[in-house]
Design a protein around this motif. Structure first.
Motif, PDB file in Angstrom:
ATOM      1  N   LYS A 143       4.311   4.149   7.376  1.00  0.00           N
ATOM      2  CA  LYS A 143       3.647   3.455   8.484  1.00  0.00           C
ATOM      3  C   LYS A 143       2.245   4.001   8.741  1.00  0.00           C
ATOM      4  O   LYS A 143       1.327   3.243   9.039  1.00  0.00           O
ATOM      5  CB  LYS A 143       4.491   3.547   9.750  1.00  0.00           C
ATOM      6  N   GLU A 144       2.086   5.309   8.617  1.00  0.00           N
ATOM      7  CA  GLU A 144       0.776   5.927   8.888  1.00  0.00           C
ATOM      8  C   GLU A 144      -0.279   5.461   7.892  1.00  0.00           C
ATOM      9  O   GLU A 144      -1.428   5.228   8.251  1.00  0.00           O
ATOM     10  CB  GLU A 144       0.873   7.459   8.843  1.00  0.00           C
ATOM     11  N   ARG A 145       0.130   5.343   6.621  1.00  0.00           N
ATOM     12  CA  ARG A 145      -0.820   4.912   5.584  1.00  0.00           C
ATOM     13  C   ARG A 145      -1.190   3.444   5.768  1.00  0.00           C
ATOM     14  O   ARG A 145      -2.337   3.064   5.605  1.00  0.00           O
ATOM     15  CB  ARG A 145      -0.243   5.154   4.190  1.00  0.00           C
ATOM     16  N   ALA A 181      -1.159   1.837   8.590  1.00  0.00           N
ATOM     17  CA  ALA A 181      -2.016   1.807   9.781  1.00  0.00           C
ATOM     18  C   ALA A 181      -3.431   2.249   9.426  1.00  0.00           C
ATOM     19  O   ALA A 181      -4.413   1.668   9.913  1.00  0.00           O
ATOM     20  CB  ALA A 181      -1.441   2.689  10.875  1.00  0.00           C
ATOM     21  N   GLU A 182      -3.547   3.244   8.554  1.00  0.00           N
ATOM     22  CA  GLU A 182      -4.863   3.715   8.105  1.00  0.00           C
ATOM     23  C   GLU A 182      -5.608   2.600   7.376  1.00  0.00           C
ATOM     24  O   GLU A 182      -6.798   2.374   7.593  1.00  0.00           O
ATOM     25  CB  GLU A 182      -4.657   4.920   7.185  1.00  0.00           C
TER      26      GLU A 182
END
Length: 72
Positions: free
Chosen positions: A54-56, A58-59
């Motif tokens: 999810k973080e990637r 979102a990035e």
């Protein structure tokens, strides 16, 4: 220069230039090219996006939004 390009070797930087040139030649969307340059991530597809942390993702989305904000 971004944090990513500052930390990479000359060979990595050359490879990124070649990838950007290939993306441009293939007609990739400008926000995808910008996001690749900023994050080092290739554009997600419908099938691969669900596999990304999810973080990637979102990035990636943030970089695309940043491109659009700069264009308006």
């Amino acid at each position: 220069m971004t944090k990513i390009t500052e930390a990479m070797s000359a060979e990595e930087a050359e490879l990124r230039v070649e990838i950007v040139q290939a993306m441009q030649a293939a007609g990739a969307r400008p926000e995808w090219i910008y996001a690749f340059q900023k994050t080092g991530l290739m554009p997600p597809t419908k099938s691969t996006a669900k596999l990304w942390p999810k973080e990637r993702l979102a990035e990636w989305k943030s970089a695309c939004a940043e491109y659009h904000k700069a264009q308006s």
